[in-house]
Design an enzyme around this catalytic site. Sequence first.
Site, PDB file in Angstrom:
ATOM      1  CG  ASP A   1      26.182  51.118 -30.706  1.00 50.09           C
ATOM      2  OD1 ASP A   1      26.812  50.998 -29.641  1.00 50.09           O
ATOM      3  OD2 ASP A   1      26.101  52.195 -31.335  1.00 50.09           O
TER       4      ASP A   1
ATOM      5  CG  HIS B   1      35.517  56.646 -35.268  1.00 51.21           C
ATOM      6  ND1 HIS B   1      34.223  57.038 -35.531  1.00 51.21           N
ATOM      7  CD2 HIS B   1      35.661  56.721 -33.920  1.00 51.21           C
ATOM      8  CE1 HIS B   1      33.614  57.315 -34.387  1.00 51.21           C
ATOM      9  NE2 HIS B   1      34.469  57.139 -33.403  1.00 51.21           N
TER      10      HIS B   1
ATOM     11  NE  ARG C   1      27.812  51.980 -22.900  1.00 50.64           N
ATOM     12  CZ  ARG C   1      28.589  52.410 -23.904  1.00 50.64           C
ATOM     13  NH1 ARG C   1      28.293  52.122 -25.152  1.00 50.64           N
ATOM     14  NH2 ARG C   1      29.659  53.108 -23.654  1.00 50.64           N
TER      15      ARG C   1
ATOM     16  CE  LYS D   1      28.685  53.643 -32.933  1.00 48.64           C
ATOM     17  NZ  LYS D   1      28.096  54.447 -31.853  1.00 48.64           N
TER      18      LYS D   1
ATOM     19  CB  SER E   1      29.753  51.359 -28.742  1.00 51.52           C
ATOM     20  OG  SER E   1      29.092  52.439 -29.345  1.00 51.52           O
TER      21      SER E   1
HETATM   22  N1  URA Z   1      30.860  56.851 -28.932  1.00 47.95           N
HETATM   23  C1  URA Z   1      30.242  55.737 -29.347  1.00 47.95           C
HETATM   24  O1  URA Z   1      29.940  55.595 -30.530  1.00 47.95           O
HETATM   25  N2  URA Z   1      29.959  54.780 -28.456  1.00 47.95           N
HETATM   26  C2  URA Z   1      30.259  54.896 -27.160  1.00 47.95           C
HETATM   27  O2  URA Z   1      29.979  53.985 -26.415  1.00 47.95           O
HETATM   28  C3  URA Z   1      30.895  56.062 -26.718  1.00 47.95           C
HETATM   29  C4  URA Z   1      31.191  57.031 -27.641  1.00 47.95           C
END
Ligand code: URA
Length: 433
Positions: free
Chosen positions: A161, A82, A168, A187, A183
């Site tokens: 999320d 990632h 947010r 994923k 977050s």
């Molecule tokens: N990228 C994400 O997937 N989540 C966040 O909170 C910030 C950047």
Amino acid sequence: MRMVDLILKKRGGQVLTAEEIQQFIHGYTEGAIPDYQASALLMAIYFKGMSEQECADLTMAMVQSGETIDLSEIKGVKVDKHSTGGVGDTTTLILGPLVASVGVPVAKMSGRGLGHTGGTIDKLEAIKGFHVELEKEAFIQIVNENKIAVVGQSGNLTPADKKIYALRDVTGTVDSIPLIASSIMSKKIAAGADAICLDVKTGAGAFMKTVEEAQQLAKTMVQIGNHVGRKTMAVISDMSQPLGNAIGNALEVNEAIDTLRGNGPKDLTELCLTLGSHMVYMAGKAETIDSAREKLETAIKDGSAITTFKRFIESQGGDGTVVDDLSKLPQAAYVIEFSAEEDGYISELIANQIGEAAMLLGAGRTKLDDTIDLAAGLVLHKKIGDQVQPGDVLVSIHSNRENVDDVKEKLKASIRISKQKQAAPPLVYKEIL
Ligand code: URA
Ligand code: CA
């Protein structure tokens, strides 16, 4: 516990239990907890932070809020990579086939996303015929046979999320390290990764502007991963200037092919070898990081990296002959030069602003339903530290419109030339294991 008591507890700097965190995530996802209470809790987390245990509990609660992908039918350790995102970051296109070519299974789920260029899927769709709609059985079969496949995001992964991220965004709580870390990690874990290799970017073109912030985020994500039984490591890499030379969808496919053949830009090649070595090592396909790197270098030299890329493209309906004939990629109607007006050394190539110049050409999207111009983008001919003379081409602008004055203005504002010799910034600042 009532939601208001949870808010008060966190506001007072106390540690929430796993049950309390689950109660919040479950209630908010279901719609039982209103936005105003969720916002207040997020703000309390923003100011008071979270412990390692709380971050891990929040991550797993978000994973459990939706579906998860089961990759257990794929043989071997599934290592996912990632990147926290940047400008002209072509690494996924290269790393997938590169590590697959030495036997690491790559079962990648990818999105389109917003940004200066499209996501990995948009880039791959610059290749004629390539598609990412695969049934789960076909996906698994292809990975078992070819070691690599990429599918589009499907299923209801981490709905908590999605909902929390949107909240947010409008409540001033995006830039909280525990919230960002959980977050991202939720994923990756929901998508079935056994091990995770993180590329945390720092600099003008990155989410984390300083090395210290990037390091804090990286450490938090590595702790979460290891805490929940996913081997995790992170590299902190530079995004003060764009990575590699190409910024644009078809242009980055072209750059990826060059790199897999061993003719890529030095910085991009180096970062791919660094991240790739860790992926190969984590997958148990090499005894040491150094021997992993040697394997990857060999795969580039002996052609197995580019052959794997070609097989990957063809297995998903794409025209593999693009590898040998790059003119089959979408081509822009105009290629316009942007040149230096003075002599000296490149001292700044401000990544986010160069990304915005690519956006002006249509290379990326700001809304999910925007269409992308796959041929459009920029190719940098000079990077920080390079010497330039007046008239030297700094950037080639690939455009489907003839007048690119706005793009040139943007480039002018994002490139600085100084009389003093400049050192190139470090490419990798740190590795966090
Ligand atoms: N990228 C994400 O997937 N989540 C966040 O909170 C910030 C950047
Ligand atoms: Ca690039």
